[in-house]
Design an enzyme around this catalytic site. Structure first.
Site, short mmCIF file in Angstrom:
data_model
loop_
_atom_site.label_atom_id
_atom_site.label_comp_id
_atom_site.label_asym_id
_atom_site.label_seq_id
_atom_site.Cartn_x
_atom_site.Cartn_y
_atom_site.Cartn_z
N SER A 119 39.83 67.37 93.94
CA SER A 119 38.87 66.82 92.98
C SER A 119 38.47 67.88 91.97
CB SER A 119 37.63 66.29 93.70
OG SER A 119 37.02 67.33 94.43
N HIS A 140 44.13 61.68 92.71
CA HIS A 140 42.75 61.80 93.21
C HIS A 140 42.21 60.43 93.60
CE1 HIS A 140 38.32 62.94 92.27
NE2 HIS A 140 38.59 63.08 93.55
N GLU A 152 42.79 58.48 90.23
CA GLU A 152 42.85 59.27 89.02
C GLU A 152 44.12 60.11 89.10
OE1 GLU A 152 39.36 61.77 86.73
OE2 GLU A 152 39.51 62.02 88.87
N ASN A 190 34.80 63.34 88.13
CA ASN A 190 33.71 64.25 88.46
C ASN A 190 33.06 64.88 87.23
OD1 ASN A 190 33.43 63.95 91.24
ND2 ASN A 190 35.35 65.06 91.55
N1 CAA Z 1 37.40 50.39 105.81
C1 CAA Z 1 37.15 49.09 105.96
N2 CAA Z 1 35.94 48.55 105.76
C2 CAA Z 1 34.93 49.38 105.37
C3 CAA Z 1 35.13 50.76 105.19
C4 CAA Z 1 36.44 51.27 105.42
N3 CAA Z 1 36.74 52.56 105.27
N4 CAA Z 1 33.96 51.31 104.80
C5 CAA Z 1 33.04 50.34 104.74
N5 CAA Z 1 33.64 49.17 105.08
C6 CAA Z 1 33.03 47.86 105.16
C7 CAA Z 1 31.69 47.93 105.82
O1 CAA Z 1 31.82 47.99 107.21
C8 CAA Z 1 31.02 46.68 105.33
O2 CAA Z 1 31.42 45.59 106.15
P1 CAA Z 1 30.35 44.47 106.58
O3 CAA Z 1 30.03 43.75 105.31
O4 CAA Z 1 31.09 43.63 107.56
O5 CAA Z 1 29.19 45.20 107.17
C9 CAA Z 1 31.61 46.48 103.95
O6 CAA Z 1 32.75 47.35 103.86
C10 CAA Z 1 30.65 46.81 102.86
O7 CAA Z 1 30.06 48.04 103.16
P2 CAA Z 1 28.49 48.24 103.23
O8 CAA Z 1 27.79 46.96 103.57
O9 CAA Z 1 28.23 49.45 104.07
O10 CAA Z 1 28.02 48.67 101.82
P3 CAA Z 1 28.42 48.27 100.36
O11 CAA Z 1 28.51 46.82 100.16
O12 CAA Z 1 27.48 49.09 99.53
O13 CAA Z 1 29.88 48.85 100.12
C11 CAA Z 1 30.83 50.86 99.30
C12 CAA Z 1 30.21 50.14 100.47
C13 CAA Z 1 32.16 50.20 98.93
C14 CAA Z 1 31.07 52.28 99.78
C15 CAA Z 1 29.88 50.78 98.07
O14 CAA Z 1 28.59 51.18 98.43
C16 CAA Z 1 30.33 51.66 96.95
O15 CAA Z 1 31.20 51.29 96.17
N6 CAA Z 1 29.70 52.84 96.81
C17 CAA Z 1 30.06 53.84 95.81
C18 CAA Z 1 31.22 54.64 96.31
C19 CAA Z 1 31.65 55.64 95.31
O16 CAA Z 1 31.09 55.84 94.26
N7 CAA Z 1 32.74 56.34 95.68
C20 CAA Z 1 33.24 57.40 94.85
C21 CAA Z 1 32.68 58.68 95.34
S1 CAA Z 1 33.22 60.01 94.36
C22 CAA Z 1 34.70 60.42 94.99
O17 CAA Z 1 35.19 59.91 95.97
C23 CAA Z 1 35.43 61.45 94.23
C24 CAA Z 1 35.04 62.86 94.43
O18 CAA Z 1 35.87 63.69 94.11
C25 CAA Z 1 33.72 63.31 94.88
#
Ligand code: CAA
Length: 282
Positions: A119, A140, A152, A190
């Site tokens: 990243s 990424h 990405e 990022n």
């Molecule tokens: N595999 C399968 N299912 C999964 C899972 C996985 N790895 N992770 C979560 N789920 C499921 C959950 O168990 C949940 O199921 P239920 O509805 O049955 O409970 C469902 O997906 C939805 O999850 P949550 O209810 O916990 O929460 P949510 O609706 O908010 O979705 C999320 C979760 C998709 C993570 C959402 O919150 C989201 O999009 N968050 C932002 C994530 C983001 O910005 N990621 C980028 C980070 S930056 C990066 O990665 C780059 C870097 O270099 C730093």
């Protein structure tokens, strides 16, 4: 060249997610990590994630079993000698990554693309450690990999158009959308995300709002799925700090300085979800 066998190196959060999506998409995946324990944990995480998809009707139980059968694990990169594509997802240490790329360069066929999930490390610097910089690129993925549809794709100084096209097509086979970014610190994701998170931490430090208030504003006011402080805890505060430092060092602009509160929390070992304490308790 057809891509059928894929090597993934590093069985941490990102590596196991990457291995999972390749296995789900029909590729034979070799997941490599020096630590046997990390490989066991990764398999457990993948099993749980696939079980969730079966529960939700997004895949059938036989499809899940077939995906798991396509996944093998090993502690040595030597098993990658006959793979058609490699994705590296080890920890962010440029010296160790360069050594690994030099090793992969010797080990794999010359036509194989060597991708990095980094990243924050320059793809050009990794490519320069090999004799095939035209076939080194950034791939990424976003966390959680099985749920997030973006990849990405980072074009290093010497990355060929052909390699970028192959990676773009591969992303389509994974059901992901590829977006191309140039090799500048933080790429696109990022460069935009981290200063926002950092600013949210400044707002908290200055008492503009509580953590809950800041997160609620961004969730309800801007329809972000998670508030920036919750997201920082999810990503890991040490990772956020390291990326801010890369932006500031690489771009030389004081606007990228890491918030002192972020630095202090990392020094205290409050790293977010993984340590049980960040802006929130877990
Ligand atoms: N595999 C399968 N299912 C999964 C899972 C996985 N790895 N992770 C979560 N789920 C499921 C959950 O168990 C949940 O199921 P239920 O509805 O049955 O409970 C469902 O997906 C939805 O999850 P949550 O209810 O916990 O929460 P949510 O609706 O908010 O979705 C999320 C979760 C998709 C993570 C959402 O919150 C989201 O999009 N968050 C932002 C994530 C983001 O910005 N990621 C980028 C980070 S930056 C990066 O990665 C780059 C870097 O270099 C730093």
């Amino acid at each position: 060249m057809t891509i059928a066998r894929v090597g993934v190196i590093g069985a941490g959060t990102m590596g196991n997610g990457i291995a999972q999506v390749f296995a789900q998409a029909g590729f034979a995946v070799r997941l490599v990590d020096a630590a046997e324990q990390a490989l066991d944990r990764a398999r457990g995480t993948i099993e749980k994630s696939l079980a969730k998809f079966v529960e939700k009707g997004r895949m059938t139980a036989p499809e899940r079993d077939a995906a798991l059968e396509r996944l093998s694990t090993d502690t040595s990169v030597d098993v990658l000698a006959d793979v058609d594509y490699v994705v590296e997802a080890i920890f962010e240490d440029v010296r160790i990554k360069r050594e690994l790329f030099a090793r992969l360069d010797q080990l794999t066929r010359p036509d194989v693309i060597l991708a990095s999930n980094t990243s924050s490390i320059s793809i050009t610097v990794l490519g320069a450690a090999t004799s095939r910089p035209g076939r080194v690129l950034g791939m990424h993925f976003m966390n959680p990999v099985p749920l997030m549809s973006l990849v990405e794709l980072v074009r290093g100084q010497s990355t060929s158009a052909e390699a970028m096209l192959t990676a773009t097509k591969l992303c389509m086979r994974l059901g992901k959308t590829a977006v191309e970014a140039a090799d500048y610190p933080g790429f696109i994701a990022n460069r935009v995300l981290m200063p926002m998170i950092n600013e949210a931490i400044f707002a908290l430090m200055e008492g503009v709002g509580t953590a809950e208030a800041i997160d609620t504003v961004m969730k309800l006011g801007m329809s972000h799925p998670m508030g920036p402080l919750t997201l920082a805890d999810f990503i890991g505060l040490d990772v956020c700090l390291a990326i801010m430092d890369v932006l500031q060092t690489g771009l030389g602009d004081p606007k990228y300085r890491a918030c002192p509160l972020l630095r202090r929390m990392v020094a205290a070992g409050h790293l977010g979800r993984k340590s049980g304490q960040g802006f929130y308790k877990y």
